[in-house]
Design an enzyme around this catalytic site. Structure first.
Site, PDB file in Angstrom:
ATOM      1  N   TRP A 119     -24.271  14.791 -11.813  1.00 47.78           N
ATOM      2  CA  TRP A 119     -23.832  13.920 -12.847  1.00 47.78           C
ATOM      3  C   TRP A 119     -24.340  14.823 -14.285  1.00 47.78           C
ATOM      4  O   TRP A 119     -25.461  15.331 -14.068  1.00 47.78           O
ATOM      5  CB  TRP A 119     -24.587  12.489 -12.846  1.00 47.78           C
ATOM      6  CG  TRP A 119     -24.482  11.905 -14.190  1.00 47.78           C
ATOM      7  CD1 TRP A 119     -25.527  12.215 -15.055  1.00 47.78           C
ATOM      8  CD2 TRP A 119     -23.829  10.732 -14.493  1.00 47.78           C
ATOM      9  NE1 TRP A 119     -25.223  11.258 -16.294  1.00 47.78           N
ATOM     10  CE2 TRP A 119     -23.981  10.515 -15.704  1.00 47.78           C
ATOM     11  CE3 TRP A 119     -22.597  10.310 -13.890  1.00 47.78           C
ATOM     12  CZ2 TRP A 119     -23.498   9.295 -16.609  1.00 47.78           C
ATOM     13  CZ3 TRP A 119     -21.871   9.055 -14.715  1.00 47.78           C
ATOM     14  CH2 TRP A 119     -22.530   8.850 -16.044  1.00 47.78           C
ATOM     15  N   ASN A 170     -24.530  13.866 -18.725  1.00 45.76           N
ATOM     16  CA  ASN A 170     -24.055  13.274 -19.821  1.00 45.76           C
ATOM     17  C   ASN A 170     -24.419  14.144 -21.024  1.00 45.76           C
ATOM     18  O   ASN A 170     -24.009  15.214 -21.067  1.00 45.76           O
ATOM     19  CB  ASN A 170     -24.562  11.714 -19.966  1.00 45.76           C
ATOM     20  CG  ASN A 170     -25.925  11.434 -19.659  1.00 45.76           C
ATOM     21  OD1 ASN A 170     -26.494  11.473 -18.584  1.00 45.76           O
ATOM     22  ND2 ASN A 170     -26.522  10.941 -20.668  1.00 45.76           N
ATOM     23  N   ASP A 171     -25.275  13.595 -22.049  1.00 48.83           N
ATOM     24  CA  ASP A 171     -25.301  14.179 -23.174  1.00 48.83           C
ATOM     25  C   ASP A 171     -25.858  15.699 -23.093  1.00 48.83           C
ATOM     26  O   ASP A 171     -26.547  15.933 -22.431  1.00 48.83           O
ATOM     27  CB  ASP A 171     -26.354  13.648 -23.925  1.00 48.83           C
ATOM     28  CG  ASP A 171     -26.693  12.004 -24.040  1.00 48.83           C
ATOM     29  OD1 ASP A 171     -25.640  11.537 -23.261  1.00 48.83           O
ATOM     30  OD2 ASP A 171     -27.502  11.416 -24.563  1.00 48.83           O
ATOM     31  N   GLU A 193     -27.627   6.108 -30.949  1.00 51.11           N
ATOM     32  CA  GLU A 193     -28.262   7.078 -30.131  1.00 51.11           C
ATOM     33  C   GLU A 193     -27.905   8.571 -30.518  1.00 51.11           C
ATOM     34  O   GLU A 193     -27.174   8.626 -31.423  1.00 51.11           O
ATOM     35  CB  GLU A 193     -27.530   6.957 -28.570  1.00 51.11           C
ATOM     36  CG  GLU A 193     -28.013   5.569 -27.885  1.00 51.11           C
ATOM     37  CD  GLU A 193     -27.273   5.465 -26.197  1.00 51.11           C
ATOM     38  OE1 GLU A 193     -27.944   5.003 -25.497  1.00 51.11           O
ATOM     39  OE2 GLU A 193     -26.324   5.968 -26.324  1.00 51.11           O
TER      40      GLU A 193
HETATM   41  C1  FRU Z   1     -26.836   8.662 -24.450  1.00 47.44           C
HETATM   42  C2  FRU Z   1     -28.203   8.142 -23.852  1.00 47.44           C
HETATM   43  C3  FRU Z   1     -29.301   8.421 -24.903  1.00 47.44           C
HETATM   44  C4  FRU Z   1     -30.357   8.753 -23.375  1.00 47.44           C
HETATM   45  C5  FRU Z   1     -29.684   9.425 -22.660  1.00 47.44           C
HETATM   46  C6  FRU Z   1     -29.854   9.134 -21.173  1.00 47.44           C
HETATM   47  O1  FRU Z   1     -25.706   8.762 -23.522  1.00 47.44           O
HETATM   48  O2  FRU Z   1     -28.160   6.909 -23.330  1.00 47.44           O
HETATM   49  O3  FRU Z   1     -29.619   7.636 -25.517  1.00 47.44           O
HETATM   50  O4  FRU Z   1     -31.331   9.743 -23.942  1.00 47.44           O
HETATM   51  O5  FRU Z   1     -28.343   8.959 -22.582  1.00 47.44           O
HETATM   52  O6  FRU Z   1     -29.375   9.911 -20.168  1.00 47.44           O
END
Ligand code: FRU
Length: 605
Positions: A147, A149-150, A325
């Site tokens: 996975w 994400n950011d 965020e």
């Molecule tokens: C945004 C978020 C951030 C956090 C991270 C956790 O997508 O929720 O705020 O640090 O992902 O994976």
């Protein structure tokens, strides 16, 4: 390990299990023994020094908790894996090389003895990273497995762009947040480096940033890379989020965590995360902007270790349907002038213009302590599609550039996206500037200039006029689904300028300008696979200033479309999952006609 010693150990383990009346499962490999202590607790013992234990994962299984044990003591922190119960979707690697030559036991909680997983554990010296996904983009960054994400801690140094990312190395769903690391010299071709920041006693590693400490303000060394991230610690006594730091003396390949972590805590905030740090030259200090629920908080520091609260920003500003965020604060030039403004990029989830997560921005001034929004009432969006979130910028970008990258997805449905080996991609890199229109300032996100260098073979089409409709097929003879389309459209009285990307399966993405309403629209309801989430089929619309003389660059990469209008004055990023590449482009008009010039298709990769 000698053969006879190995046999002795297997015999010993089997005997112990028999004597104690403990159920055991012989895995397919004799060097792995599994003892089932209770209906939920299991101990895996490995008696052969190999690089990896390959763990069989089933995405739909609940999480089991895994702890490595040596000499009866836990090693490192426990992590969660959706170990297979009924079938194996894919494998993830658990690195054993650190325990070379030693006995390793693994305690697994929350998985019954009948689970499919036990017979499918494998020892290996390799982990196969060959791509198995037809939707994997060719010129966008994706994790090789697991996975994502950011984007985190992005920085540039000595000709290399570093991209860290929120990563689960033990599955293609969110969890075990760590920082994965990839590097690139051209913002297009990325190479995975490993997972340099992993969970510790203060929590899992959430989003954050990285800076180059040119002046050794923190004392870790001149030019040290310092990563500033959130330690996330959920617990039944109350979850906490605090900020920690780690430094690297080898240009971001490996990090050492600072022994005084965490460096910034909050008593009152549950959501207190995603620190973005930058050097504020006029004040000779560091600034940290982080999100705290529905606001951003600003702190200052001279050494990256001690932080002072300076101000908060957010009340009654912009979209607040969800928490803020991944904030960022950057100074940008206004095109065609000598002026500059500060731009506060603020990701919000939910609350995006088309549901779920999205990135908004505010334009104003900053004095090193306080950000002041110049247009307090308006919500402006960085991207008008559904799939650009957690957008932040690179530290130390070259030539005064401000380069942003986002997570090309939406929190609404990323867990259900139709890939397995990996889940999550980044947008292409974008150069940020400001432009003025009708007295107001807006953010421009242009494709990073490196995208032009990435162009391969070009197919050019002669100018034509669309009086009713005009179809072009094939767009490319050998279409791998990774290309850039460019065109200029001159409108002669049309009220709707429409063009559709489609394939032979009848899957299509409709895009059009609604001239009266001054909108650019993309509709992906029939784009291919869409039924994995009810939030996926969507129509997204961007306000546009100009429908007379339109300039377009459209980036298609297997499972994504990014549209940049008028050099990036408006951007729309949407994921799509066609069963085969779109290879037909059909233009249609309503009302008058329009002329299409400079229509080019470039292969990218
Ligand atoms: C945004 C978020 C951030 C956090 C991270 C956790 O997508 O929720 O705020 O640090 O992902 O994976």
């Amino acid at each position: 390990m000698t053969h006879s010693y190995q046999l002795f150990r297997i015999a010993k383990a089997a005997c112990m299990a028999l004597c104690l009346g403990i159920a055991t499962t012989a895995s397919a490999e004799s060097d792995i023994r599994v003892r089932h202590l209770t209906s939920e607790q299991n101990i895996v013992t490995i008696s052969e020094a190999r690089k990896y234990l390959l763990l069989p994962v089933q995405d739909s299984a609940p999480e089991a908790q895994v702890t490595i044990v040596k000499d009866n003591m836990p090693v490192g922190v426990a992590f969660n894996v959706r170990l297979a119960r009924e079938r194996v979707d894919y494998y993830v690697p658990l690195e054993l090389s650190a325990y070379e030559g030693d006995d390793v036991s693994i305690n697994v909680m929350g998985l019954p003895a009948q689970a499919f997983c036990w017979k499918h554990l494998k020892l290996s010296d390799t982990f196969d990273l060959t791509n198995r996904e037809k939707f994997r983009p060719l010129y966008h960054h994706t994790p090789l497995f697991g996975w994502m994400n950011d984007p985190n801690g992005m920085f540039y140094k000595d000709g290399v762009y570093h991209l860290y990312f929120q990563h689960n190395p033990y599955g293609s769903l969110w969890g075990n947040m760590s920082w994965g690391h990839s590097v690139s010299t051209d913002l297009v071709n990325w190479e995975f480096q490993g997972i340099p920041i992993r969970p510790d006693a203060w929590g899992t590693i959430f989003s954050g940033s990285a800076v180059i400490d040119h002046e050794n303000t923190a004392g870790f060394g001149k030019g040290a890379i310092v990563a500033i991230y959130t330690s996330d610690k959920p617990s039944s006594w109350g979850s906490s989020q605090s900020q920690s730091i780690a430094y690297s003396l080898d240009n971001g390949q490996t990090f050492t965590k600072y022994e005084g972590n965490p460096v910034l805590t909050s008593d009152s905030r549950r959501d207190f995360r995603d620190p973005k740090v930058f050097w504020y030259a006029p004040g000779k200090h560091w600034v940290m902007i982080l999100s705290a629920g529905h606001e951003a908080q600003l702190f200052s520091s001279t050494n990256l270790k001690e932080w002072k609260h300076e101000s908060s920003f957010g009340a009654k500003q912009g979209s607040h349907s969800g928490v803020w965020e991944c904030p960022d604060l950057v100074e940008l030039p206004i095109e065609g002038t000598k002026e500059k403004r500060w731009v506060f990029i603020c990701n919000v989830n939910p609350g995006g213009p088309f549901g779920g997560s999205a990135a908004q921005y505010f334009i104003g001034s900053f004095d090193g302590k306080t950000f002041t929004n110049e247009a307090p009432t308006e919500t402006k969006w960085m991207d008008w599609g559904k799939d650009n979130y957690a957008t932040v910028t690179f530290s130390n970008a070259p030539d005064g550039r401000v380069i942003a990258m986002g997570w090309m997805s939406n929190i609404q449905y990323q867990p259900s996206l139709p890939t397995r080996q990996y889940r999550g991609a980044n947008t292409i890199a974008r150069d940020l500037t400001l432009y003025r229109k009708n007295g107001d300032l807006f953010l421009k996100s242009a494709p990073a200039k490196e995208m032009e260098k990435a162009r391969g073979a070009k197919k050019a089409f002669p100018t034509f006029t669309v009086k009713k409709s005009h179809s072009i097929t094939p767009l490319l003879d050998d279409n791998k689904g990774a290309y850039e389309l460019t065109m200029n459209i001159r409108n002669h009285g049309a009220s709707r300028i429409a063009f559709t990307l489609s394939n032979d399966k009848g899957e299509k993405v409709l895009m059009y300008y609604d001239v009266q309403r001054k909108k650019f629209v993309m509709e992906r309801s029939e784009s291919g696979l869409t039924d994995f989430s009810r939030d996926f089929p969507a129509l997204t619309a961007a306000p546009v200033h100009n429908t007379d003389n339109i300039q377009l660059r459209i980036f298609v990469d297997r499972s994504s479309i990014e549209v940049f209008g008028d050099g990036g004055e408006y951007v729309m990023t949407n994921l799509v999952y066609p069963s085969e590449p779109y290879n037909t482009l059909t233009f249609e008009t309503v009302g008058g006609n329009y002329e299409v010039k400079n229509l080019n298709v470039y292969k990218l990769k």
